[in-house]
Scaffold this active site. Structure first.
Site, mmCIF file in Angstrom:
data_model
loop_
_atom_site.group_PDB
_atom_site.id
_atom_site.type_symbol
_atom_site.label_atom_id
_atom_site.label_comp_id
_atom_site.label_asym_id
_atom_site.label_seq_id
_atom_site.Cartn_x
_atom_site.Cartn_y
_atom_site.Cartn_z
ATOM 1 N N SER A 1 0.823 -1.205 0.000
ATOM 2 C CA SER A 1 0.000 0.000 0.000
ATOM 3 C C SER A 1 0.867 1.270 0.000
ATOM 4 O O SER A 1 1.634 1.476 -0.920
ATOM 5 C CB SER A 1 -0.960 -0.073 1.193
ATOM 6 O OG SER A 1 -1.889 0.955 1.140
ATOM 7 N N HIS B 1 -7.619 -5.376 0.006
ATOM 8 C CA HIS B 1 -6.418 -4.568 0.230
ATOM 9 C C HIS B 1 -5.512 -5.112 1.334
ATOM 10 O O HIS B 1 -4.284 -5.025 1.235
ATOM 11 C CB HIS B 1 -6.843 -3.130 0.574
ATOM 12 C CG HIS B 1 -5.746 -2.132 0.438
ATOM 13 N ND1 HIS B 1 -5.198 -1.785 -0.786
ATOM 14 C CD2 HIS B 1 -5.077 -1.388 1.352
ATOM 15 C CE1 HIS B 1 -4.250 -0.885 -0.608
ATOM 16 N NE2 HIS B 1 -4.146 -0.624 0.678
#
Ligand SMILES: *[C@@H]1O[C@H](CO)[C@@H](O)[C@H](O)[C@H]1NC(C)=O
Ligand SMILES: *[C@@H]1O[C@H](CO)[C@@H](O)[C@H](O)[C@H]1NC(C)=O
Ligand SMILES: *[C@@H]1O[C@H](CO)[C@@H](O)[C@H](O)[C@H]1NC(C)=O
Ligand SMILES: *[C@@H]1O[C@H](CO)[C@@H](O)[C@H](O)[C@H]1NC(C)=O
Length: 411
Positions: free
Chosen positions: A178, A384
């Site tokens: 990320s 995610h």
């Protein structure tokens, strides 16, 4: 617009709590209640966790060019073996813990077992990055005057150089998740020499473009400027300090016994990161994750990402026309030049990721000049945070292709 109202309400509560100082009664009550509901792994600190799983761990201080002091950890199965160095760099409002939370199926454990010397980084501001050679994070607003830009430009650079020096390696392997990937893109575009200091960069849930977000994430982004203005008015520069009242409240709400899994899993994490209760089960989220996540960051870091969404460009921080002119010599902040990111990179993306959307990662894949592999995880529910926390699925779907790739670049 329900979500933005919820977020604003939460932030108001947090900001009020933020002003209530540490040692008061409410705070210690939160600490006591939340600690009681966490599992053992939710309470152990990073070295204790690594030790619990049979790994050896050492701790070092890395000082950045602009004076921040970051604690980083070196973990290996056997310190006497020849361990290939690899750096793990975490995401936003996160810390080194993220790569260790799954215990004996975590990234750190798996890589250490495979004979890697695992260096686990921390960026400025989080619980292991809250020190500076001159600035006091509790008093000096300047300490919190950083965004993604400085995390890539200074923190990642200093961490990589520290490891290169310590291991006597010209270049090292890295993994980012990320924001940890955004930091790589910032660094290698701004300081091209770092392209040669990284042998291979494995990007998990990479983030550069954020042009295809959908509700509720896009709604949260639209509410961003209002939230940021509120926080600024309240002079809140640091969000979620380690064991502050605000951070303890999150732990309290999200750990077992209270509204926990429903509120923090179904109500917050899944809508934002993507829906995957099978990969992120209640025991783990409420017992372990919320003991260590979220970790502190600066208001400016969140604002920078919000600008990337709203300006539809992966660019440096936007200070407004006048200050941009002084700082950059242009009215708009310069875009990060991703064509200059020549490092060997592998991109791993998830179909259900609510933040790194496939359209954006496909675009990134087309722009980066040296993508060795672009892999969309075959499991459709991959979100995610499954890249760092996913139950069983990391071992089944993610570690094999990554280890195979790392093996090729090991020497
Ligand atoms: C992890 O530990 C659990 C419980 O002790 C055990 O059942 C499992 O086989 C271990 N997994 C690995 C990959 O070592
Ligand atoms: C975070 O806060 C806890 C509780 O006050 C403390 O025990 C721990 O040492 C802190 N961690 C760091 C890295 O400062
Ligand atoms: C590399 O390490 C040596 C000895 O450990 C130290 O003297 C030197 O300053 C380091 N260089 C850099 C660039 O950090
Ligand atoms: C971006 O980087 C590439 C490769 O180094 C270079 O050719 C190009 O001129 C750069 N673009 C800008 C706008 O600086």
């Amino acid at each position: 617009m329900n979500l933005s109202r919820v977020i604003i309400t939460i932030l108001c509560v947090l900001s009020i709590l933020h002003t209530s100082k540490a040692e008061n009664d409410t705070d210690s009550l939160f600490t006591r209640v939340s600690e009681a509901t966490l599992s053992e792994d939710g309470k152990l600190d990073f070295p204790q966790l690594a030790t619990k799983y049979g790994l050896s761990v050492e701790q070092y201080d890395v000082t950045t060019e602009d004076g921040y002091i970051l604690t980083i950890f070196y973990v290996a199965k056997d310190f006497n073996a020849t361990n290939t160095p690899i750096l793990l760099f975490h995401g936003i409002i996160d810390s080194c813990y993220t790569y260790m939370l799954r215990g004996n199926t975590s990234w750190v454990y798996t890589l250490a077992e495979a004979g890697y010397g695992v260096w686990v980084g921390n960026n400025r501001g989080n619980l292991y990055g809250r020190r500076h050679v001159t600035l006091n994070p509790g008093k000096d607003d300047k300490f919190w005057d950083y965004s993604l830009h400085e995390i890539g430009y200074y923190d990642l650079a200093a961490t990589i150089d520290f490891i290169r020096n310590k291991t006597n390696s010209a270049s090292i392997l890295t993994i980012g998740h990320s924001q940890g990937t955004s930091a790589h893109f910032v660094l290698t575009s701004m300081r091209p020499e770092y392209n040669d200091r990284i042998k291979l960069f494995v990007a998990l849930a990479p983030i550069a473009y954020l042009n295809n977000l959908e509700p509720p994430v896009s709604i949260a982004a639209a509410a961003g400027p209002a939230i940021a203005a509120l926080l600024k008015t309240l002079n809140i520069n640091e969000l979620l300090e380690n064991h502050s009242a605000a951070s303890n409240l999150v732990t309290l709400l999200c750990s077992k016994g209270v509204v926990s899994y429903v509120a923090c899993g179904f109500g917050t994490l899944f809508p934002l990161a993507g829906f995957d209760p099978a990969g992120l089960e209640e025991e783990f989220l409420t017992g372990v994750v919320f003991g260590h996540y979220p970790s502190a960051t600066s208001r400016k870091s969140l604002v920078h990402y919000d600008q990337i969404v709203l300006r539809r460009e992966f660019a440096q921080y936007d200070y407004g026309t006048i200050r941009n002119l002084a700082k950059y010599g242009s009215e708009s902040p310069p875009a990060y030049n991703l064509t200059a990111v020549t490092v060997n990179v592998a991109l791993f993306v998830g179909s259900s990721d609510g933040v790194s959307k496939l359209k954006d990662t496909e675009h990134l894949n087309n722009i980066l000049p040296n993508v060795l592999q672009y892999k969309v995880m075959e499991l459709k529910r991959w979100n995610h945070v499954d890249f760092v926390w996913g139950k069983d699925i990391m071992s089944e779907y993610l570690y094999p292709p990554v280890l195979e790739l790392l093996e090729k670049y090991r020497n």
